[in-house]
Design a protein around this motif. Sequence first.
Motif, short mmCIF file in Angstrom:
data_model
loop_
_atom_site.label_atom_id
_atom_site.label_comp_id
_atom_site.label_asym_id
_atom_site.label_seq_id
_atom_site.Cartn_x
_atom_site.Cartn_y
_atom_site.Cartn_z
N PHE A 393 0.83 -1.21 0.00
CA PHE A 393 0.00 0.00 0.00
C PHE A 393 0.87 1.26 0.00
N LEU A 394 1.88 1.28 0.86
CA LEU A 394 2.74 2.45 0.95
C LEU A 394 3.54 2.64 -0.33
N SER A 395 4.05 1.56 -0.90
CA SER A 395 4.86 1.67 -2.11
C SER A 395 4.04 2.22 -3.28
N LYS A 396 2.80 1.75 -3.43
CA LYS A 396 1.96 2.26 -4.52
C LYS A 396 1.72 3.76 -4.37
N GLN A 397 1.47 4.18 -3.15
CA GLN A 397 1.24 5.60 -2.90
C GLN A 397 2.51 6.42 -3.11
N LEU A 398 3.64 5.89 -2.65
CA LEU A 398 4.92 6.60 -2.82
C LEU A 398 5.31 6.69 -4.30
N PHE A 419 6.16 20.25 1.79
CA PHE A 419 4.92 19.61 1.33
C PHE A 419 5.10 18.11 1.10
N LYS A 420 6.18 17.73 0.40
CA LYS A 420 6.39 16.31 0.15
C LYS A 420 6.63 15.55 1.45
N SER A 421 7.35 16.16 2.37
CA SER A 421 7.58 15.52 3.68
C SER A 421 6.25 15.28 4.39
N PHE A 422 5.36 16.27 4.31
CA PHE A 422 4.04 16.15 4.92
C PHE A 422 3.26 14.99 4.28
N VAL A 423 3.30 14.92 2.95
CA VAL A 423 2.57 13.87 2.24
C VAL A 423 3.14 12.49 2.61
N VAL A 424 4.47 12.35 2.60
CA VAL A 424 5.10 11.06 2.89
C VAL A 424 4.77 10.60 4.31
N GLU A 425 4.88 11.49 5.28
CA GLU A 425 4.58 11.12 6.67
C GLU A 425 3.12 10.71 6.81
N PHE A 426 2.27 11.41 6.08
CA PHE A 426 0.85 11.08 6.18
C PHE A 426 0.55 9.74 5.51
N LEU A 427 1.21 9.47 4.40
CA LEU A 427 1.01 8.19 3.73
C LEU A 427 1.44 7.02 4.61
#
Length: 757
Positions: A393-398, A419-427
């Motif tokens: 799940f995480l890999s597909k989103q990343l 922004f990308k750090s925020f998205v990655v942490e949230f994913l």
Amino acid sequence: YKHFKLREPNLVLVPSYLTYESILSIYLLSPNLPLPFYGEVLICSDYTSIEEIDIFWRRALFVSDHNHSYIFCLVSIEKLQYQVAVQAVSLLWKLLQVEINSRCKLIILCSEEEEERSYMAAALDNYRRPSHIATIPSLNNVYKYLHEKFSQSSNSSKKSKATWLVDRDKSRVRFIVSNNVGAGKSFYIHSLKSDMLKQGLVKEDELGQAVVTVVMHGKQASEEHTTEQLLKRDTFHVKHGILFHVDIASTIQMGLEPILFKLLILGGVCKRSGEFWHCRLGDYYIIETTVNPQNKELINFAKLFPTTQSFQPRLILGANKNQPKDTSYLTKEDFRRTFAYLKELRTKTNMDKFVFDISKYSEILPDEVLSVLLDHCGIEDPSWTELNNFVIFLSKQLSDCDNSDYCATDLMKEEWVGFKSFVVEFLILMSRDFATPSLRGEIEKNTVDTLQMHQIVDNRRWENSSHPYIFFNQDRHTMTFLGFIISDLGDLMDSVTPTTVIKRKIIGTGLMNILKLNRVNLCEDFKKLNRNEKIDKFSKVMGFKELADPDPGYVLTLDNIRKILAIYMRFRCHIPVVIMGETGCGKTRLIQFMCSLQALQTGATNMLILKVHGGTTERDVMCKVEEAEKLAIHNFHNHNIDTVLFFDEANTSPAIGLIKEIMCDRRMYGRHISSDIRLQFIAACNPYRRHTKEMLHKLSTAGLGFFTKSTDTTDRLGDIPLRELVYRVMELPASMRPLVWDFGQLSNDIEKTYTRE
């Protein structure tokens, strides 16, 4: 060996759980003889006929080869029907009156626990031999004996075509066992397939024929059904060796050892009609099972064969370096990408500047990958299934994050820093939510009863958990934010209890202001959105070009939109969808609405429902799957949409084992179900709840099914009679349990909204 006499029966009593070890110990007395074949050992059952025993008597007493001393064994005579046993003894006495020149020994084994119920044992009492002569000299000696025989038979076959060459000990039989489900046994099977290709034993286009899966479901193994599966896979014309993968459900309690003994030792299995499956020397047999500690017979039987033990991820990480372990799957791209991001995040790398390059992670150590994944998956002691779901799940989103223009490092403006750090942490938080099971884990099975093991953990109930989501839309560039509550300080708050902080400082105040200026609402009041705005939320994620409302009467709430998108994301990541909820809480209607969204513009039918109940058979399930496959092929080629087969109340039927195979393994009695035709499966399960004492008293006094004592009924969930449950449900297969997620219940406000509509 001297205790066995020629030209007369030799009766030996053995413990029932050592029956098959005792047979081997008899043949071990003459190690130069080959392994016994199907005609030398007859294992009795309720279905054994007098014709079979007649043929066996004549073969044992009148074999024409006078140069060899054969051993013939009649096994488990206590299982013969009384009339058959009487006729068999009478026939034996007649045959013994004839002059016998054979040098063969006739040995008859009976269970010492059930000697009293055997007519044949009583009739042959004068021919009883000391029991100790059939006891195992040592388990290690029998193991060495079998290993030597398997290696000899392997060496005698044409090596260029033998699939057993992928075995590390060059044995043509191997058990793959674990104490828990999700311990990586399937990964091991996949690695064997890869090794077959690497060693040139088969070609890529031959792999489908070179691997045959045979499945055993239910509580009792069936030789009839096993033989039928083998005969259906017409492999005799195949010139190269075949890997036979025998997948045994942990629920099987009876009838397994005789089938495995016939298949692996005697060299074949047979139907009652006489159709016979014969094993070839160049083939490789892999037996996969999760060992139930209470199944003493299977545990002893498996110890006789070369065995590979599979372990949970944490045990693999702490294993001795000299202990063999297969971690090749940790080098796959999904695992590498997830590892790369988690490692960089742990070292506090600025994720805005990070770009995943697979070539930089080609030499990573599997133990390092595993350590990082275990630290971040959010589950204390995950199974490989749970860890794999987290990674996938995480890999597909990343991957979508890497391709998104909004997260591109070269386009990242100064004001978008973080922004990308925020998205990655949230994913990562979101992936933990998707991977964490709602039911108790295998680690807790020794501390709670069977009923509690099947009940939703309180803190994993849907209504008790917060579900804020970031979804990358179908275009893989833009994003949809759903169910967010972020405080003015940049803290992610729990939507169920707004005073609870899920993660502090998940976003900087400067970036939060930039997002607000770009009309990204991080504290959206979903109730204020009109219907078109609500539909637009999941239309972007699911890739609809135009807004479509297939059912204006269906109430759209934040809750059911989250559930629709949670199901859709599992589809996208190939994670099986198994939901549990009370009858009438809206499961079927929600799935129908989700399917109608895709089919509205095409007018196609893309959902089939199998209403499962206690009378649903495996044949019913197979017919419905075949119908769904045909429909999916049509929809894929003509409309390119998903087709969904919904198993409603899946856990009410004894066919739940087959449904598990379809859901978890994407197979149907060993036959692969293609994932290229966009056929999706959803299973809905009724919850496991027990009636109150007051209700049980009312039911018992009313006489509703309580004429049988609770101690006498065999229909049970663990120790609990099924009639004491609110829903008559079967025990969930252990492999399905990590996939179950709570569908939740309707709140009072939503119930009122549904009523008004």
